[in-house]
Motif scaffolding. Sequence first.
Motif, PDB file in Angstrom:
ATOM      1  N   ASN A   1       0.817  -1.214   0.000  1.00 17.47           N
ATOM      2  CA  ASN A   1       0.000   0.000   0.000  1.00 17.47           C
ATOM      3  C   ASN A   1       0.852   1.267   0.000  1.00 17.47           C
ATOM      4  O   ASN A   1       0.346   2.349  -0.295  1.00 17.47           O
ATOM      5  N   PHE A   2       2.135   1.174   0.396  1.00 22.06           N
ATOM      6  CA  PHE A   2       2.959   2.387   0.379  1.00 22.06           C
ATOM      7  C   PHE A   2       4.323   2.200  -0.281  1.00 22.06           C
ATOM      8  O   PHE A   2       5.068   3.158  -0.428  1.00 22.06           O
TER       9      PHE A   2
ATOM     10  N   LEU B   1       9.756  10.982   5.711  1.00 21.17           N
ATOM     11  CA  LEU B   1       8.540  11.216   6.501  1.00 21.17           C
ATOM     12  C   LEU B   1       7.363  10.322   6.086  1.00 21.17           C
ATOM     13  O   LEU B   1       6.257  10.510   6.562  1.00 21.17           O
ATOM     14  N   GLU B   2       7.572   9.363   5.183  1.00 18.41           N
ATOM     15  CA  GLU B   2       6.473   8.461   4.822  1.00 18.41           C
ATOM     16  C   GLU B   2       6.707   7.088   5.463  1.00 18.41           C
ATOM     17  O   GLU B   2       7.706   6.874   6.140  1.00 18.41           O
ATOM     18  N   GLN B   3       5.769   6.146   5.256  1.00 21.84           N
ATOM     19  CA  GLN B   3       5.745   4.973   6.120  1.00 21.84           C
ATOM     20  C   GLN B   3       6.932   4.022   5.958  1.00 21.84           C
ATOM     21  O   GLN B   3       7.445   3.499   6.949  1.00 21.84           O
TER      22      GLN B   3
ATOM     23  N   HIS C   1       9.956   4.764   5.096  1.00 23.43           N
ATOM     24  CA  HIS C   1      11.047   5.481   5.762  1.00 23.43           C
ATOM     25  C   HIS C   1      10.927   5.300   7.280  1.00 23.43           C
ATOM     26  O   HIS C   1      11.906   5.021   7.978  1.00 23.43           O
ATOM     27  N   ARG C   2       9.716   5.444   7.779  1.00 20.23           N
ATOM     28  CA  ARG C   2       9.484   5.291   9.220  1.00 20.23           C
ATOM     29  C   ARG C   2       9.864   3.886   9.692  1.00 20.23           C
ATOM     30  O   ARG C   2      10.481   3.710  10.732  1.00 20.23           O
TER      31      ARG C   2
ATOM     32  N   MET D   1      13.670   3.481   9.710  1.00 24.85           N
ATOM     33  CA  MET D   1      14.282   4.142  10.871  1.00 24.85           C
ATOM     34  C   MET D   1      13.904   3.398  12.142  1.00 24.85           C
ATOM     35  O   MET D   1      14.748   3.136  12.998  1.00 24.85           O
TER      36      MET D   1
ATOM     37  N   ARG E   1      15.767   1.968  15.680  1.00 27.82           N
ATOM     38  CA  ARG E   1      15.804   2.953  16.750  1.00 27.82           C
ATOM     39  C   ARG E   1      14.830   2.731  17.881  1.00 27.82           C
ATOM     40  O   ARG E   1      15.091   3.122  19.010  1.00 27.82           O
ATOM     41  N   LEU E   2      13.655   2.178  17.581  1.00 33.82           N
ATOM     42  CA  LEU E   2      12.597   2.255  18.578  1.00 33.82           C
ATOM     43  C   LEU E   2      12.751   1.253  19.714  1.00 33.82           C
ATOM     44  O   LEU E   2      12.262   1.470  20.811  1.00 33.82           O
TER      45      LEU E   2
ATOM     46  N   LEU F   1       8.583  -4.433  13.390  1.00 32.81           N
ATOM     47  CA  LEU F   1       9.041  -3.792  12.149  1.00 32.81           C
ATOM     48  C   LEU F   1      10.155  -4.618  11.509  1.00 32.81           C
ATOM     49  O   LEU F   1      10.217  -4.752  10.283  1.00 32.81           O
TER      50      LEU F   1
END
Lengths: 288, 243
Positions: free
Chosen positions: B13-14, B60-62, B64-65, B68, B72-73, B81
């Motif tokens: 979808n992205f 800034l799109e999905q 990319h998120r 990252m 990182r999270l 992810l």
Amino acid sequence: MASALDTAALVVLLRRGRRSPQAYAELVEEAGSAVSVLERDELQRSLFDLDPDLDATVSEIEAWEARGIQLVGVLDPRYPRNLLAVHDRPPLLFVAGSLAPEDARSIAVIGSRRASAEGIAAAKEIAEHLVEHGYSVISGLAAGIDTSAHRAALARGGRTVAVIGTGLLHSYPPQNAELQKLIATEGAVASQFWPQAPPSRRSFPMRNAVMSGISLGTVIVEASLTSGSRIQARLALAQGRPVFLLEALLEQEWAQELATRAGTHVVKAPREITATVERLTAAEPLSA
Amino acid sequence: MPSVAELSSPYENFMLGPRPGPDVCVVCFNFTRGYERCYACSQNEDWLAALAPISYSVGLEQLHRALMGYKRLGGEVARRLTVELAAVLWRYLAGHEHCVARATGVSAFGLVTTVPSGERGRDSAHPVRHIVGDLVGPTRERHERLLRRSELEVPPRTFDVGKFEAVRALDGEPVLLIDDTWTTGASAQSAAAALRRAGAGPVSAVVIGRHLNREWHENDTRLRGIARPFDWERCALCATSGP
């Protein structure tokens, strides 16, 4: 918890900054502090009025906190973990009540404001099933399906979180003011809008992204062609989050089209929702 | 047990599939204005036989998120992810590794390795190595850690043949190099240079996301021109030879 000064810096950034909220979310995460992003932004202009602004904002935040409104920014450990993983996360949430780490195990249950008796019953059944299986029920505090889902979760002693399309000092619809207070006592009410912000055309779709982002998936119980639930379905898929459509929705053409999209699951019973979410999020090896 | 297909499908979808064409960099699929190579690829040395970016990753799109966030999270969110990105890579390689091999002029890759982190401290447990070495079925048996970050001081995003060093000598084997993101290509090109200088045969790379900023130049218009949803049947390297 982020420091009071850093939270104030985030507020000032969002008020004065020229970038999008998403850009600030990312900049603040990268820098590890809103103060340093603000200093960098302000250096290009004049720095001399920054300190009084920050002091005034710290006082303003204290006044909000006195009214039961917590500010939770992206660097705050209370910020919902699932929401951190989506591109359209807001840099700052206002929260009445308290977000809990266990809300990471959550599913959004949403649908029409003018719901049928069957829809109301289905929302109740799904919310009860979710509570029994240890999920928090996320919804949007609207009339109809949302209200049914929130109330059923509360009645079962479960966690529920309302993500609203106005600032926390408003209730929309007004008749749900009492329910909003109750959810804030038992769970949390979250908003990405300034506490005084009234409802607007743009605010409801924006909060749909947050409702979806907080949750492991979104269930659409009942919705019409013009419903905000369709917007949430689109936003959830754009975040890579699963969307569940109750089978009865397939009588409508938009739902048939949505059902063909990757990440959409048509379900007959609540247990299919939790079984799918458990499988998709299982800490197990991938299979070909 | 989650399957590769069901974890990777939502990404269609992205995801935005790069395709060769006029005004597309012949090395990295960046958009150009009439040039064969983008600015970064005209500055870097090109040590790669072929590069296959699975998707564009737009700032800034999905995607990319996700790229990252998996590093990182931390915690459960990063784990999820990581598995999703592993599913994307698995599905791509299952369908298109032969396209990469063909573009490289080899029949197959017996060795698969990853680009080490540019920062020495993060090199020991780099998440992309976990994906390639542990999670992805088509690579885990062939994966070997062939590179490490050298002691040389190299500024970030700078190509340097000495940035990485091979941990052993190679004997003409083709190597498939995998990384999560291509921004300027400095890391992947430096890694390919180190492998070639250690005796590797042709080196080609697969990256999950070719990073772009939507607001730069005509990127927004160009990205809007990409067919959606993402098509798993076609890739950057096979698109020109299909029907």
